[in-house]
Design an enzyme around this catalytic site. Structure first.
Site, PDB file in Angstrom:
ATOM      1  N   ASP A  33       0.858  -1.184   0.000  1.00  8.13           N
ATOM      2  CA  ASP A  33       0.000   0.000   0.000  1.00  8.13           C
ATOM      3  C   ASP A  33       0.896   1.237   0.000  1.00  8.13           C
ATOM      4  O   ASP A  33       1.889   1.307   0.723  1.00  8.13           O
ATOM      5  CB  ASP A  33      -0.905  -0.012   1.236  1.00  8.13           C
ATOM      6  N   THR A 120     -15.826  -2.217 -10.000  1.00  4.96           N
ATOM      7  CA  THR A 120     -16.987  -1.520  -9.452  1.00  4.96           C
ATOM      8  C   THR A 120     -18.146  -1.500 -10.442  1.00  4.96           C
ATOM      9  O   THR A 120     -17.923  -1.527 -11.656  1.00  4.96           O
ATOM     10  CB  THR A 120     -16.587  -0.066  -9.104  1.00  4.96           C
ATOM     11  N   ASP A 121     -19.360  -1.389  -9.904  1.00  5.37           N
ATOM     12  CA  ASP A 121     -20.530  -1.270 -10.791  1.00  5.37           C
ATOM     13  C   ASP A 121     -20.540   0.076 -11.524  1.00  5.37           C
ATOM     14  O   ASP A 121     -21.290   0.254 -12.488  1.00  5.37           O
ATOM     15  CB  ASP A 121     -21.837  -1.476 -10.006  1.00  5.37           C
ATOM     16  N   GLU A 122     -19.706   1.031 -11.086  1.00  3.40           N
ATOM     17  CA  GLU A 122     -19.702   2.353 -11.744  1.00  3.40           C
ATOM     18  C   GLU A 122     -19.213   2.276 -13.178  1.00  3.40           C
ATOM     19  O   GLU A 122     -19.425   3.205 -13.955  1.00  3.40           O
ATOM     20  CB  GLU A 122     -18.858   3.354 -10.937  1.00  3.40           C
ATOM     21  N   TYR A 144     -13.197   8.834 -12.243  1.00  2.00           N
ATOM     22  CA  TYR A 144     -12.922   7.624 -11.451  1.00  2.00           C
ATOM     23  C   TYR A 144     -13.435   6.389 -12.178  1.00  2.00           C
ATOM     24  O   TYR A 144     -12.710   5.409 -12.387  1.00  2.00           O
ATOM     25  CB  TYR A 144     -13.585   7.727 -10.063  1.00  2.00           C
ATOM     26  N   LYS A 148     -11.457   3.097 -13.781  1.00  2.63           N
ATOM     27  CA  LYS A 148     -11.714   1.700 -13.386  1.00  2.63           C
ATOM     28  C   LYS A 148     -12.127   0.893 -14.613  1.00  2.63           C
ATOM     29  O   LYS A 148     -11.725  -0.262 -14.775  1.00  2.63           O
ATOM     30  CB  LYS A 148     -12.806   1.618 -12.307  1.00  2.63           C
TER      31      LYS A 148
HETATM   32  P1  NAD Z   1      -9.915   3.187  -0.295  1.00  2.30           P
HETATM   33  O1  NAD Z   1      -9.730   4.507  -0.966  1.00  2.30           O
HETATM   34  O2  NAD Z   1     -10.477   3.134   1.080  1.00  2.30           O
HETATM   35  O3  NAD Z   1      -8.515   2.399  -0.267  1.00  2.30           O
HETATM   36  C1  NAD Z   1      -7.632   2.393  -1.346  1.00  2.30           C
HETATM   37  C2  NAD Z   1      -6.261   1.948  -0.842  1.00  2.30           C
HETATM   38  O4  NAD Z   1      -5.361   1.904  -1.975  1.00  2.30           O
HETATM   39  C3  NAD Z   1      -5.624   2.917   0.173  1.00  2.30           C
HETATM   40  O5  NAD Z   1      -5.094   2.186   1.261  1.00  2.30           O
HETATM   41  C4  NAD Z   1      -4.520   3.607  -0.617  1.00  2.30           C
HETATM   42  O6  NAD Z   1      -3.438   4.023   0.185  1.00  2.30           O
HETATM   43  C5  NAD Z   1      -4.136   2.512  -1.603  1.00  2.30           C
HETATM   44  N1  NAD Z   1      -3.483   3.059  -2.809  1.00  2.30           N
HETATM   45  C6  NAD Z   1      -3.896   4.088  -3.576  1.00  2.30           C
HETATM   46  N2  NAD Z   1      -3.020   4.300  -4.585  1.00  2.30           N
HETATM   47  C7  NAD Z   1      -2.048   3.366  -4.459  1.00  2.30           C
HETATM   48  C8  NAD Z   1      -0.881   3.048  -5.201  1.00  2.30           C
HETATM   49  N3  NAD Z   1      -0.520   3.759  -6.283  1.00  2.30           N
HETATM   50  N4  NAD Z   1      -0.100   2.014  -4.799  1.00  2.30           N
HETATM   51  C9  NAD Z   1      -0.454   1.293  -3.695  1.00  2.30           C
HETATM   52  N5  NAD Z   1      -1.528   1.552  -2.942  1.00  2.30           N
HETATM   53  C10 NAD Z   1      -2.334   2.575  -3.323  1.00  2.30           C
HETATM   54  O7  NAD Z   1     -10.794   2.332  -1.313  1.00  2.30           O
HETATM   55  P2  NAD Z   1     -11.875   1.193  -1.018  1.00  2.30           P
HETATM   56  O8  NAD Z   1     -13.211   1.805  -0.852  1.00  2.30           O
HETATM   57  O9  NAD Z   1     -11.329   0.286   0.022  1.00  2.30           O
HETATM   58  O10 NAD Z   1     -11.871   0.454  -2.430  1.00  2.30           O
HETATM   59  C11 NAD Z   1     -10.972  -0.630  -2.694  1.00  2.30           C
HETATM   60  C12 NAD Z   1     -11.209  -1.128  -4.108  1.00  2.30           C
HETATM   61  O11 NAD Z   1     -12.564  -1.546  -4.263  1.00  2.30           O
HETATM   62  C13 NAD Z   1     -10.980  -0.073  -5.196  1.00  2.30           C
HETATM   63  O12 NAD Z   1     -10.365  -0.703  -6.292  1.00  2.30           O
HETATM   64  C14 NAD Z   1     -12.379   0.403  -5.560  1.00  2.30           C
HETATM   65  O13 NAD Z   1     -12.430   0.843  -6.892  1.00  2.30           O
HETATM   66  C15 NAD Z   1     -13.165  -0.886  -5.373  1.00  2.30           C
HETATM   67  N6  NAD Z   1     -14.591  -0.723  -5.032  1.00  2.30           N
HETATM   68  C16 NAD Z   1     -14.964   0.071  -3.979  1.00  2.30           C
HETATM   69  C17 NAD Z   1     -16.315   0.154  -3.641  1.00  2.30           C
HETATM   70  C18 NAD Z   1     -16.778   1.001  -2.484  1.00  2.30           C
HETATM   71  O14 NAD Z   1     -17.986   1.142  -2.300  1.00  2.30           O
HETATM   72  N7  NAD Z   1     -15.907   1.550  -1.656  1.00  2.30           N
HETATM   73  C19 NAD Z   1     -17.267  -0.562  -4.373  1.00  2.30           C
HETATM   74  C20 NAD Z   1     -16.834  -1.360  -5.453  1.00  2.30           C
HETATM   75  C21 NAD Z   1     -15.488  -1.452  -5.750  1.00  2.30           C
HETATM   76  O1  DAU Z   2     -20.788   1.945  -6.686  1.00  9.86           O
HETATM   77  C1  DAU Z   2     -19.521   1.628  -6.209  1.00  9.86           C
HETATM   78  C2  DAU Z   2     -18.763   2.896  -5.872  1.00  9.86           C
HETATM   79  O2  DAU Z   2     -19.348   3.421  -4.677  1.00  9.86           O
HETATM   80  C3  DAU Z   2     -17.273   2.673  -5.690  1.00  9.86           C
HETATM   81  O3  DAU Z   2     -16.720   2.249  -6.908  1.00  9.86           O
HETATM   82  C4  DAU Z   2     -16.582   3.949  -5.200  1.00  9.86           C
HETATM   83  O4  DAU Z   2     -15.219   3.688  -4.920  1.00  9.86           O
HETATM   84  C5  DAU Z   2     -17.266   4.409  -3.927  1.00  9.86           C
HETATM   85  O5  DAU Z   2     -16.695   5.616  -3.485  1.00  9.86           O
HETATM   86  C6  DAU Z   2     -18.768   4.593  -4.162  1.00  9.86           C
HETATM   87  O6  DAU Z   2     -19.008   5.709  -5.064  1.00  9.86           O
HETATM   88  P1  DAU Z   2     -20.225   6.732  -4.815  1.00  9.86           P
HETATM   89  O7  DAU Z   2     -19.953   7.974  -5.550  1.00  9.86           O
HETATM   90  O8  DAU Z   2     -21.530   6.049  -5.052  1.00  9.86           O
HETATM   91  O9  DAU Z   2     -20.065   6.902  -3.213  1.00  9.86           O
HETATM   92  P2  DAU Z   2     -20.137   8.192  -2.262  1.00  9.86           P
HETATM   93  O10 DAU Z   2     -20.135   7.697  -0.855  1.00  9.86           O
HETATM   94  O11 DAU Z   2     -19.158   9.229  -2.654  1.00  9.86           O
HETATM   95  O12 DAU Z   2     -21.595   8.766  -2.585  1.00  9.86           O
HETATM   96  C7  DAU Z   2     -22.762   7.957  -2.431  1.00  9.86           C
HETATM   97  C8  DAU Z   2     -23.959   8.793  -2.885  1.00  9.86           C
HETATM   98  O13 DAU Z   2     -24.163   9.857  -1.947  1.00  9.86           O
HETATM   99  C9  DAU Z   2     -23.767   9.473  -4.232  1.00  9.86           C
HETATM  100  O14 DAU Z   2     -25.013   9.496  -4.931  1.00  9.86           O
HETATM  101  C10 DAU Z   2     -23.342  10.895  -3.879  1.00  9.86           C
HETATM  102  C11 DAU Z   2     -24.066  11.145  -2.552  1.00  9.86           C
HETATM  103  N1  DAU Z   2     -23.373  12.039  -1.607  1.00  9.86           N
HETATM  104  C12 DAU Z   2     -22.085  11.752  -1.288  1.00  9.86           C
HETATM  105  C13 DAU Z   2     -21.393  12.534  -0.386  1.00  9.86           C
HETATM  106  C14 DAU Z   2     -19.949  12.236  -0.040  1.00  9.86           C
HETATM  107  C15 DAU Z   2     -24.043  13.106  -1.028  1.00  9.86           C
HETATM  108  O15 DAU Z   2     -25.240  13.347  -1.325  1.00  9.86           O
HETATM  109  N2  DAU Z   2     -23.368  13.891  -0.133  1.00  9.86           N
HETATM  110  C16 DAU Z   2     -22.069  13.674   0.203  1.00  9.86           C
HETATM  111  O16 DAU Z   2     -21.487  14.449   1.017  1.00  9.86           O
END
Ligand code: NAD
Ligand code: DAU
Length: 341
Positions: A33, A120-122, A144, A148
């Site tokens: 990381d 991700t579903d995005e 983003y 992905k």
């Molecule tokens: P996060 O931002 O909490 O964690 C990302 C981690 O990657 C961090 O620890 C960061 O330091 C590390 N990182 C970033 N750039 C790096 C690099 N160049 N080299 C090594 N490490 C690096 O993210 P998360 O929410 O835990 O998401 C993890 C994975 O799951 C991502 O690939 C994201 O696209 C995917 N994902 C997230 C969600 C969600 O809802 N959070 C949903 C679907 C998929």
């Molecule tokens: O769908 C999977 C994705 O979900 C992952 O790939 C991403 O890494 C993860 O960050 C997440 O993306 P979203 O954009 O959906 O998550 P976020 O928590 O940023 O926002 C969720 C929803 O809430 C979105 O419709 C934006 C809204 N939002 C978000 C924030 C931070 C608000 O209305 N207010 C806020 O302050």
């Protein structure tokens, strides 16, 4: 097996390592990381002493470093993950999410090893009706999501071109412990507990499909151990929720748990300017994974949300240290290194 887990100090990765080492004592983990702002070694405090766990501070774009590591398989979580940040500056997103993934693919190619790419579903963009399946078009809308999607296409291309043992999972919105408090659910909880306004983008009617991080991680584990090379699986909790409904549900739970005034908490809700290009609805069909590998989401949303609120109340010090920036000191104290190294 010695598994290289990338991004294991982030939200999903740290929960994954904890889960994997408990579920599979036969494996060891090397967690690489970069410790960006989203990487927090305090997430791994309870397992960092295990002989089956090693931490390497490093960048997945660093070819030499990746080459120098020993591993038999890769599970790839590392990414720049926050949509709002990608709108402000997409450069680190393209660098880490695309170039970093390509670098790992090359390392996997040299070793002829399995790699699971966590996506991700995005990548499917926004959907009006119906559900995203694995065959839905890839039409990402934010920088983003585009980064992905690019990495997904690279993984697919490496499988087709080199016949490599590669898997892709595409999950919906995760929630649970250790989520960085810039994402919706921890942001709402941490703002409510401090009496700060809660920004709702646009009309609050955008829909996300929520899943507990442990259900996601069980699916990744099952796919990693049982899927065949080239497989792509959607992961989702069949749990569509409007943003405003989630926010109200969270505030209701907080009022109940802390005895705070419900009306006062609801008064913190503030509608603000919409996120540019804000996807209206995500809805994922996980039936292929359910049918092929027998996975099912197990944590009901009501219970998961209540447990998550309880976790953030009980672990206030964790998120306060994130917000204040104190969490960055942990690497120095524990590993004797400085972050800029
Ligand atoms: P996060 O931002 O909490 O964690 C990302 C981690 O990657 C961090 O620890 C960061 O330091 C590390 N990182 C970033 N750039 C790096 C690099 N160049 N080299 C090594 N490490 C690096 O993210 P998360 O929410 O835990 O998401 C993890 C994975 O799951 C991502 O690939 C994201 O696209 C995917 N994902 C997230 C969600 C969600 O809802 N959070 C949903 C679907 C998929
Ligand atoms: O769908 C999977 C994705 O979900 C992952 O790939 C991403 O890494 C993860 O960050 C997440 O993306 P979203 O954009 O959906 O998550 P976020 O928590 O940023 O926002 C969720 C929803 O809430 C979105 O419709 C934006 C809204 N939002 C978000 C924030 C931070 C608000 O209305 N207010 C806020 O302050």
């Amino acid at each position: 097996m010695k598994i290289l887990v990338t991004g294991g100090a982030g939200f999903i990765g740290s929960n994954f390592i904890r889960y994997l080492l408990a579920a599979h004592p036969e494996h060891t983990v090397v967690n690489i990381d970069k410790l960006t702002y989203a990487g927090n070694l305090e997430n791994l405090r309870d397992i960092e002493h295990l002989p089956s766990y090693t931490f390497v501070k490093g960048d997945i774009c660093d070819k030499k470093l990746i080459e120098s590591l020993e591993f038999d398989a890769i599970i790839h979580f590392a990414a720049e993950s926050h949509v709002d940040r990608s709108i402000l500056d997409s450069f680190p997103f393209l660098q880490t999410n695309i170039i970093g993934t390509q670098n790992l693919l090359e390392a996997a190619r040299k070793r002829d090893c399995r790699m699971l790419h966590v996506s991700t579903d995005e990548v499917y963009g926004s959907i009006g009706h119906g559900l995203f399946t694995e065959r839905s078009p890839i039409v990402p809308n934010s920088p983003y999501a585009a980064s992905k999607a690019s990495s997904d296409l690279l993984v697919r291309a490496y499988h087709e071109t080199y016949g490599m043992d590669l898997l892709i999972t595409r999950c919906s919105n995760n929630y649970g412990p250790y989520q960085f408090p810039e994402k919706l659910i921890p942001l709402v909880i941490s703002h409510a507990l401090r009496g700060k306004t809660i920004p709702v983008y646009g009309d609050g009617q955008n829909v996300r499909d929520w899943i507990h991080v442990l259900d996601h991680n069980r699916a990744v584990d099952i796919a990693f151990h049982r899927a065949k090379g080239g497989d792509i699986y959607n992961i989702g909790g069949r749990n569509e929720q409007k943003n405003i409904d989630i926010i109200r549900a969270l505030l209701g739970i907080i009022a109940e748990r802390t005895g705070r005034d419900r009306e006062g908490l609801f008064g913190l809700i503030t509608f603000v300017k919409d996120r540019p290009g804000h996807d209206r609805r995500y809805a994922i069909d996980p039936s292929a994974l359910e049918a092929a590998l027998g996975w099912r989401p197990e944590i009901p949303f009501d219970q998961g949300l209540a447990d998550t609120v309880a976790w953030y109340i009980e672990n206030r010090r964790w998120w306060e240290r994130v917000i204040s920036g104190e969490y960055l000191e942990y690497y120095q104290l524990q590993y004797g290194g400085r972050l800029e190294e």
